[in-house]
Design a protein around this motif. Structure first.
Motif, PDB file in Angstrom:
ATOM      1  N   GLU A  12       4.931 -10.139   0.509  1.00 45.61           N
ATOM      2  CA  GLU A  12       3.996 -10.099   1.630  1.00 45.61           C
ATOM      3  C   GLU A  12       3.045  -8.897   1.545  1.00 45.61           C
ATOM      4  OE1 GLU A  12       3.601 -12.436   3.966  1.00 45.61           O
ATOM      5  OE2 GLU A  12       5.241 -13.643   3.173  1.00 45.61           O
ATOM      6  N   CYS A  13       3.499  -7.818   0.927  1.00 45.62           N
ATOM      7  CA  CYS A  13       2.714  -6.587   0.869  1.00 45.62           C
ATOM      8  C   CYS A  13       2.107  -6.347  -0.510  1.00 45.62           C
ATOM      9  CB  CYS A  13       3.588  -5.392   1.270  1.00 45.62           C
ATOM     10  SG  CYS A  13       4.247  -5.526   2.942  1.00 45.62           S
ATOM     11  N   GLU A  14       1.979  -7.403  -1.286  1.00 44.49           N
ATOM     12  CA  GLU A  14       1.493  -7.274  -2.661  1.00 44.49           C
ATOM     13  C   GLU A  14       0.110  -6.612  -2.720  1.00 44.49           C
ATOM     14  OE1 GLU A  14       0.604 -10.133  -6.483  1.00 44.49           O
ATOM     15  OE2 GLU A  14       1.885 -10.866  -4.872  1.00 44.49           O
ATOM     16  N   GLU A  15      -0.749  -6.928  -1.759  1.00 42.30           N
ATOM     17  CA  GLU A  15      -2.097  -6.343  -1.718  1.00 42.30           C
ATOM     18  C   GLU A  15      -2.026  -4.817  -1.610  1.00 42.30           C
ATOM     19  OE1 GLU A  15      -5.795  -6.068   1.441  1.00 42.30           O
ATOM     20  OE2 GLU A  15      -4.407  -7.747   1.594  1.00 42.30           O
ATOM     21  N   TYR A  16      -1.158  -4.325  -0.729  1.00 45.69           N
ATOM     22  CA  TYR A  16      -1.026  -2.879  -0.538  1.00 45.69           C
ATOM     23  C   TYR A  16      -0.347  -2.216  -1.734  1.00 45.69           C
ATOM     24  CZ  TYR A  16      -2.359  -3.981   4.220  1.00 45.69           C
ATOM     25  OH  TYR A  16      -3.046  -4.433   5.318  1.00 45.69           O
ATOM     26  N   THR A  17       0.583  -2.948  -2.344  1.00 47.49           N
ATOM     27  CA  THR A  17       1.260  -2.425  -3.529  1.00 47.49           C
ATOM     28  C   THR A  17       0.261  -2.214  -4.660  1.00 47.49           C
ATOM     29  OG1 THR A  17       3.270  -3.614  -2.909  1.00 47.49           O
ATOM     30  CG2 THR A  17       3.140  -2.829  -5.167  1.00 47.49           C
ATOM     31  N   SER A  18      -0.617  -3.183  -4.859  1.00 48.30           N
ATOM     32  CA  SER A  18      -1.592  -3.050  -5.942  1.00 48.30           C
ATOM     33  C   SER A  18      -2.613  -1.954  -5.642  1.00 48.30           C
ATOM     34  CB  SER A  18      -2.277  -4.378  -6.230  1.00 48.30           C
ATOM     35  OG  SER A  18      -3.014  -4.810  -5.120  1.00 48.30           O
ATOM     36  N   LYS A  19      -3.006  -1.797  -4.376  1.00 49.71           N
ATOM     37  CA  LYS A  19      -3.927  -0.710  -4.015  1.00 49.71           C
ATOM     38  C   LYS A  19      -3.291   0.648  -4.309  1.00 49.71           C
ATOM     39  CE  LYS A  19      -6.591  -2.859  -0.298  1.00 49.71           C
ATOM     40  NZ  LYS A  19      -6.868  -2.801   1.153  1.00 49.71           N
ATOM     41  N   TYR A  20      -2.016   0.790  -3.959  1.00 52.18           N
ATOM     42  CA  TYR A  20      -1.321   2.062  -4.212  1.00 52.18           C
ATOM     43  C   TYR A  20      -1.172   2.296  -5.712  1.00 52.18           C
ATOM     44  CZ  TYR A  20       2.151   5.735  -4.193  1.00 52.18           C
ATOM     45  OH  TYR A  20       2.818   6.917  -4.419  1.00 52.18           O
ATOM     46  N   ALA A  21      -0.800   1.263  -6.444  1.00 48.52           N
ATOM     47  CA  ALA A  21      -0.638   1.400  -7.894  1.00 48.52           C
ATOM     48  C   ALA A  21      -1.957   1.760  -8.552  1.00 48.52           C
ATOM     49  CB  ALA A  21      -0.089   0.099  -8.474  1.00 48.52           C
ATOM     50  N   GLN A  22      -3.029   1.151  -8.094  1.00 52.16           N
ATOM     51  CA  GLN A  22      -4.355   1.444  -8.644  1.00 52.16           C
ATOM     52  C   GLN A  22      -4.732   2.897  -8.378  1.00 52.16           C
ATOM     53  OE1 GLN A  22      -7.445  -0.996  -6.933  1.00 52.16           O
ATOM     54  NE2 GLN A  22      -8.734  -0.819  -8.748  1.00 52.16           N
ATOM     55  N   CYS A  23      -4.448   3.381  -7.183  1.00 51.00           N
ATOM     56  CA  CYS A  23      -4.741   4.774  -6.842  1.00 51.00           C
ATOM     57  C   CYS A  23      -3.897   5.726  -7.682  1.00 51.00           C
ATOM     58  CB  CYS A  23      -4.482   5.012  -5.358  1.00 51.00           C
ATOM     59  SG  CYS A  23      -4.758   6.724  -4.839  1.00 51.00           S
ATOM     60  N   ALA A  24      -2.648   5.377  -7.905  1.00 54.05           N
ATOM     61  CA  ALA A  24      -1.711   6.271  -8.593  1.00 54.05           C
ATOM     62  C   ALA A  24      -1.909   6.297 -10.110  1.00 54.05           C
ATOM     63  CB  ALA A  24      -0.276   5.857  -8.275  1.00 54.05           C
ATOM     64  N   THR A  25      -2.585   5.312 -10.645  1.00 50.90           N
ATOM     65  CA  THR A  25      -2.767   5.232 -12.090  1.00 50.90           C
ATOM     66  C   THR A  25      -3.495   6.474 -12.618  1.00 50.90           C
ATOM     67  OG1 THR A  25      -2.854   2.834 -12.001  1.00 50.90           O
ATOM     68  CG2 THR A  25      -3.765   3.869 -13.970  1.00 50.90           C
ATOM     69  N   GLN A  35      -3.111   5.039   1.031  1.00 57.52           N
ATOM     70  CA  GLN A  35      -2.554   3.816   0.453  1.00 57.52           C
ATOM     71  C   GLN A  35      -1.035   3.772   0.608  1.00 57.52           C
ATOM     72  OE1 GLN A  35      -4.779   5.824  -0.941  1.00 57.52           O
ATOM     73  NE2 GLN A  35      -6.434   4.636  -1.867  1.00 57.52           N
ATOM     74  N   ALA A  36      -0.393   4.931   0.455  1.00 55.75           N
ATOM     75  CA  ALA A  36       1.063   4.988   0.614  1.00 55.75           C
ATOM     76  C   ALA A  36       1.466   4.665   2.046  1.00 55.75           C
ATOM     77  CB  ALA A  36       1.586   6.366   0.221  1.00 55.75           C
ATOM     78  N   LYS A  37       0.718   5.188   3.015  1.00 53.03           N
ATOM     79  CA  LYS A  37       1.021   4.910   4.421  1.00 53.03           C
ATOM     80  C   LYS A  37       0.819   3.433   4.744  1.00 53.03           C
ATOM     81  CE  LYS A  37       0.075   6.298   9.178  1.00 53.03           C
ATOM     82  NZ  LYS A  37       0.986   5.302   9.609  1.00 53.03           N
ATOM     83  N   LEU A  39       5.533  -2.657   4.505  1.00 50.39           N
ATOM     84  CA  LEU A  39       6.927  -2.905   4.118  1.00 50.39           C
ATOM     85  C   LEU A  39       7.866  -2.815   5.314  1.00 50.39           C
ATOM     86  CD1 LEU A  39       7.089  -0.959   0.738  1.00 50.39           C
ATOM     87  CD2 LEU A  39       7.097  -3.438   1.049  1.00 50.39           C
ATOM     88  N   HIS A  40       7.599  -1.886   6.201  1.00 47.55           N
ATOM     89  CA  HIS A  40       8.480  -1.700   7.362  1.00 47.55           C
ATOM     90  C   HIS A  40       8.473  -2.929   8.279  1.00 47.55           C
ATOM     91  CE1 HIS A  40      10.925   0.347  10.252  1.00 47.55           C
ATOM     92  NE2 HIS A  40      10.055   0.057  11.195  1.00 47.55           N
TER      93      HIS A  40
END
Length: 93
Positions: free
Chosen positions: A31-44, A57-59, A65-66
């Motif tokens: 369900e949160c795949e969009e936010y996961t990819s945004k965070y991963a993209q930022c963290a790369t 992005q982490a927040k 997720l919560h």
């Protein structure tokens, strides 16, 4: 309904609860795949700076997720599980 009675009605075996938690986490990640990819993209390409550079992005990811991984969701899953397996001798997840 009292707390003790509700606890008894939602009691499941430890293995079942672990399996339900796993399903809950899998659904949350889907369900949160969009936010996961945004965070991963930022963290790369970042190391320590990811903490402050990707705070937003982490927040957002944690908030998403919560929604899907909290005690009330788990209790609902337990209740559904118990209703599905009520009267059946074979209990599987």
């Amino acid at each position: 309904m009292g707390y003790v009675q509700e606890a008894r009605e939602n009691h499941v075996k430890k293995k079942v609860e672990e399996a339900l938690r796993s399903k809950m986490k899998q659904k949350a990640l889907r369900e949160c795949e969009e936010y996961t990819s945004k965070y991963a993209q930022c963290a790369t390409g970042r190391t320590i700076s990811v903490v402050w550079q990707c705070r937003k992005q982490a927040k957002e990811l944690n908030d998403c997720l919560h929604q899907y991984t909290n005690d009330s969701v788990l209790e609902g899953m337990k209740r559904d599980y118990m209703l599905q397996h009520e009267g059946k001798g074979d209990i599987r997840v």
